[in-house]
Motif scaffolding. Structure first.
Motif, PDB file in Angstrom:
ATOM      1  N   PRO A 123      48.772   8.482  27.885  1.00 42.06           N
ATOM      2  CA  PRO A 123      47.581   7.856  27.168  1.00 42.06           C
ATOM      3  C   PRO A 123      47.618   7.878  25.597  1.00 42.06           C
ATOM      4  CG  PRO A 123      46.939   9.699  28.987  1.00 42.06           C
ATOM      5  CD  PRO A 123      48.424   9.656  28.809  1.00 42.06           C
ATOM      6  N   GLN A 124      46.890   6.802  25.134  1.00 44.52           N
ATOM      7  CA  GLN A 124      46.843   6.693  23.659  1.00 44.52           C
ATOM      8  C   GLN A 124      45.566   7.423  23.113  1.00 44.52           C
ATOM      9  OE1 GLN A 124      45.672   4.309  25.909  1.00 44.52           O
ATOM     10  NE2 GLN A 124      44.447   3.050  25.127  1.00 44.52           N
ATOM     11  N   ALA A 125      44.730   8.082  24.040  1.00 44.16           N
ATOM     12  CA  ALA A 125      43.744   8.596  23.457  1.00 44.16           C
ATOM     13  C   ALA A 125      43.732  10.017  24.515  1.00 44.16           C
ATOM     14  CB  ALA A 125      42.470   7.990  23.613  1.00 44.16           C
ATOM     15  N   GLY A 126      43.186  11.268  23.637  1.00 47.61           N
ATOM     16  CA  GLY A 126      43.268  12.495  24.226  1.00 47.61           C
ATOM     17  C   GLY A 126      43.966  13.397  23.920  1.00 47.61           C
ATOM     18  N   ALA A 127      43.676  14.906  24.266  1.00 54.06           N
ATOM     19  CA  ALA A 127      44.829  15.737  23.985  1.00 54.06           C
ATOM     20  C   ALA A 127      45.502  15.951  25.233  1.00 54.06           C
ATOM     21  CB  ALA A 127      43.875  17.132  23.758  1.00 54.06           C
ATOM     22  N   ILE A 128      46.535  15.659  25.229  1.00 50.69           N
ATOM     23  CA  ILE A 128      47.483  15.439  26.638  1.00 50.69           C
ATOM     24  C   ILE A 128      48.683  16.305  26.644  1.00 50.69           C
ATOM     25  CG2 ILE A 128      48.627  13.781  28.085  1.00 50.69           C
ATOM     26  CD1 ILE A 128      45.453  13.173  27.717  1.00 50.69           C
ATOM     27  N   SER A 129      49.065  16.877  27.645  1.00 48.23           N
ATOM     28  CA  SER A 129      50.163  17.530  27.928  1.00 48.23           C
ATOM     29  C   SER A 129      50.922  17.282  29.132  1.00 48.23           C
ATOM     30  CB  SER A 129      50.128  19.056  27.640  1.00 48.23           C
ATOM     31  OG  SER A 129      49.513  19.344  26.466  1.00 48.23           O
ATOM     32  N   VAL A 130      52.075  17.268  29.371  1.00 48.81           N
ATOM     33  CA  VAL A 130      52.520  17.006  30.714  1.00 48.81           C
ATOM     34  C   VAL A 130      53.555  18.269  30.954  1.00 48.81           C
ATOM     35  CG1 VAL A 130      52.599  14.582  30.544  1.00 48.81           C
ATOM     36  CG2 VAL A 130      54.616  15.556  29.884  1.00 48.81           C
ATOM     37  N   ARG A 131      53.969  18.145  32.380  1.00 53.71           N
ATOM     38  CA  ARG A 131      54.776  19.367  32.634  1.00 53.71           C
ATOM     39  C   ARG A 131      55.895  18.762  33.874  1.00 53.71           C
ATOM     40  NH1 ARG A 131      52.264  24.797  34.558  1.00 53.71           N
ATOM     41  NH2 ARG A 131      50.981  23.803  36.183  1.00 53.71           N
TER      42      ARG A 131
END
Length: 332
Positions: A123-131
């Motif tokens: 995403p180009q907006a938001g507080a994003i993390s992936v695992r």
């Protein structure tokens, strides 16, 4: 089966104790806070800049796969800013699936046809993390290809209001040209910060573009005396790491409801454009090119294609990409 992604489009990645990856588009390691201490802490110095820097605009990974599905484990953390964007799954260069996010940890499973090249755009907006990214079948991570292009700017470069991360104007231009995008669109935070200049300086690139001025107008960051020198200093820092890399400086796009209105330090948007142009021309640099932002969209188009005073609609971002793509080219 799992497949370690070759994520690209960021400067530094941090991994917490639970294996969640945060992709930083500016390097936070010399900042006076812990890596995750920016979240929900507006009392921290430069809080909003670092919140934007940890948003993975332009961050993506690719695989060649014969799998029948892919599952992405992703986390969307609430912040004082409510905006969030979806995840895009592209197959052979075309949008295959778009998934809006809820807040919290979630898994997104997307069916695949069994053969093709898959891209996941975060995403180009938001507080994003992936695992994790896992496949039901074979998947080979693909390294980024094409010349690297760095673009720096405001929310108009981050493109929070685009339909999805693969439809921001930088993503559209990069996909058209086959470039390896590094997007430094920082909503509300394009104020010529030294950390941004050092990030661009220290990141290899074949082309650099910078959209300068709209946040400076809205934030009243500099006046007519200081702005040209700040632009010059920023560009000279970039040049320290890129002596001959083509650079394109774009002044603010037209904003019909704001044109002619002085801000709190007495500058109109035309004044900002003049100051940015003066600072850029001071370098007398044959590899630096100026683009007048007023030539990208007409006032009539802006009135139709803006969601508010300055932010384009999704259709507006597509038109900006169409207009900028031929202006952002590499020398033969």
């Amino acid at each position: 089966m799992g497949s370690d992604p070759l994520w690209t489009g960021y400067r530094y990645r941090a991994v917490d104790d639970d294996g969640w990856l945060t992709f930083w588009r500016l390097d936070p390691r010399d900042q006076p806070f812990e890596l995750h201490d920016w979240l929900g802490r507006p009392d921290r110095p430069g809080h909003r800049l670092w919140l934007r820097a940890a948003t993975p605009a332009g961050v993506r990974a690719s695989w060649r796969t014969t799998a029948t599905s892919v599952t992405l484990e992703i986390r969307n953390t609430p912040t004082i800013y409510a905006e969030s964007a979806p995840v895009d799954f592209l197959l052979n260069g075309e949008l295959h699936y778009r998934q809006p996010l809820d807040f919290g940890e979630q898994q997104i499973t997307v069916p695949l046809p069994g053969s093709g090249d898959l891209e996941i755009w975060l995403p180009q907006a938001g507080a994003i993390s992936v695992r994790t990214v896992s496949f039901t079948g074979e998947a080979e991570p693909l390294p980024p290809t094409g010349p690297r292009w760095i673009t720096y700017g405001s929310s108009i470069t981050q493109c929070t209001g685009a339909n999805g991360p693969s439809e921001t104007w930088p993503a559209l231009v990069a996909r058209q040209h086959g470039w390896d995008l590094v997007s430094l669109g920082l909503a509300g935070e394009c104020h010529l910060d030294p950390i941004a200049a050092r990030t661009i300086r220290d990141t290899p690139a074949r082309l650099i573009s910078l959209c300068l001025g709209i946040n400076i107008y809205g934030g009243e960051t500099y006046n007519g005396r200081t702005l040209p020198g700040q632009v010059e200093a920023f560009l000279r820092t970039v040049r320290d790491g890129h002596p001959h890399t083509p650079m394109v400086v774009i002044t603010p796009l037209v904003a019909p409801t704001l044109e002619g209105k002085p801000n709190a330090v007495g500058l109109t948007l035309d004044d900002i454009r003049a100051c940015v142009s003066l600072g850029a021309r001071t370098l007398a640099d044959p590899d630096l090119h100026l683009v007048d932002g007023r030539t990208i969209l007409t006032p009539e188009e802006a009135r139709t294609l803006y969601a508010d005073d300055v932010h384009p609609t999704p259709d507006g971002y597509h038109l900006i990409a169409t207009r900028l793509a031929p202006l952002l080219t590499l020398p033969l």
